[in-house]
Write a protein that holds these residues in place. Structure first.
Motif, PDB file in Angstrom:
ATOM      1  N   THR A  40      -0.651  12.185  -8.262  1.00  0.00           N
ATOM      2  CA  THR A  40      -1.706  11.093  -7.755  1.00  0.00           C
ATOM      3  C   THR A  40      -3.063  11.818  -7.919  1.00  0.00           C
ATOM      4  N   SER A 206       2.151   9.588   7.928  1.00  0.00           N
ATOM      5  CA  SER A 206       3.296   9.562   8.786  1.00  0.00           C
ATOM      6  C   SER A 206       4.612   9.289   8.491  1.00  0.00           C
ATOM      7  N   CYS A 208       5.934  10.176   5.401  1.00  0.00           N
ATOM      8  CA  CYS A 208       6.368  11.380   4.762  1.00  0.00           C
ATOM      9  C   CYS A 208       6.867  12.328   5.906  1.00  0.00           C
TER      10      CYS A 208
END
Ligand code: PLP
Length: 271
Positions: A40, A206, A208
């Motif tokens: 990304t 958070s 992840c």
């Protein structure tokens, strides 16, 4: 050393995705092996671009890891395409991957859709039934089940629907109004984990941290209940230590609490 494999997207801000997973897994005393599913380009200003790694390249990365190392657990994060969903299903089947924790990343905190529309049904019907634990937040639980999830009771109902597809379920309740309640739904029944609401404005990453900490716990041999309790602590500590980054947001800090080494706590608590 235990190895946890994370199959997840790259976030160049360093706050979420594979970057957050690596920090979390190392904090918990394991080695992080990685397979990148998506590159990304994002910042606090938004999600600018997404490059999906082709399915065969996801498979090549995982198989290179497996040719050398046997991971004790696997975390799956962002998958963008139908091809990626199918590649991961095939890897789980062919290699009988252990303790697979799926974080159903559907939208970026920077804004924007992360899982393609055409991949949502196969994600639910083919991938979710193949993993061991799925860890939606309340928005993801609502999107996956097509039900409103705004109360602990509704989170329990959504957890039950997802459990009906096969895996154990933890619905993380950090965004519920009122007290934070996480819901664990497994063969033994439904349990609620209560916590006070944190004043934690810097939350990117958070989910992840929670899912990779859960995988690390299961990989150390903890039971699902103990691994969930510890993953909650790790995520809450990372939120408490979060810091502002860029113009508009802030990130969690999975390593910001080194004063709690944490490495041997599963043994202390038992499973
Ligand atoms: N993985 C990637 C690559 C992301 O970009 C994001 C969010 O933007 C996530 C995962 C999920 O982040 P969070 O842990 O904040 O839910």
């Amino acid at each position: 050393m235990n190895t946890i494999l994370t199959i997840a997207g790259s976030d160049p801000s360093g706050g979420a995705g594979v970057q957050a997973d690596i920090k979390t897994i190392h904090r918990l005393g394991a080695h992080a092996a990685t397979a990148v599913t998506v590159v990304t380009a994002q910042s606090s200003q938004g999600l600018q671009a997404v490059f999906p790694v082709p399915g065969p390249w996801i498979e090549k990365q995982v198989e290179a890891v497996l040719s050398d190392v046997t991971p004790q657990a696997v975390k799956i994060g962002m998958l963008k395409t139908l091809e990626a969903v199918r590649a991961v299903c095939s890897l789980i089947e062919r290699h009988r991957l252990p303790h697979v924790v799926l974080d159903p990343v559907l939208r970026a905190s920077a804004g924007g859709r992360l899982l393609d529309e055409e991949a949502v049904k196969p994600f639910l019907e083919e991938l979710v039934p193949r993993v061991h634990v799925v860890t939606p937040n309340i928005d993801e639980a609502a999107l996956l089940t097509g039900r409103p999830v705004a109360t602990p009771g509704e989170a329990e109902e959504a957890a039950g629907v997802l459990k009906g597809l096969g895996p154990d379920v933890v619905v993380t309740g950090g965004h519920l109004p009122g007290a934070c309640v996480d819901i664990l739904c497994h063969a033994g029944g439904v349990e609620r984990f209560h916590g006070n609401r944190l004043e934690a404005p810097f939350a990117h990453g958070s989910g992840c941290v929670f899912s990779s900490a859960l995988a690390a716990g299961l990989g150390r041999g903890a039971g699902l209940r103990a691994a969930t309790a510890r993953a909650r602590e790790v995520a809450r500590e990372a939120l408490n230590a979060g810091y502002a980054l860029g113009n508009d947001w802030g990130v969690v800090h999975p390593l910001g609490v080194a004063r709690f080494p944490g490495v041997n706590r599963f043994e202390e608590r038992g499973s």
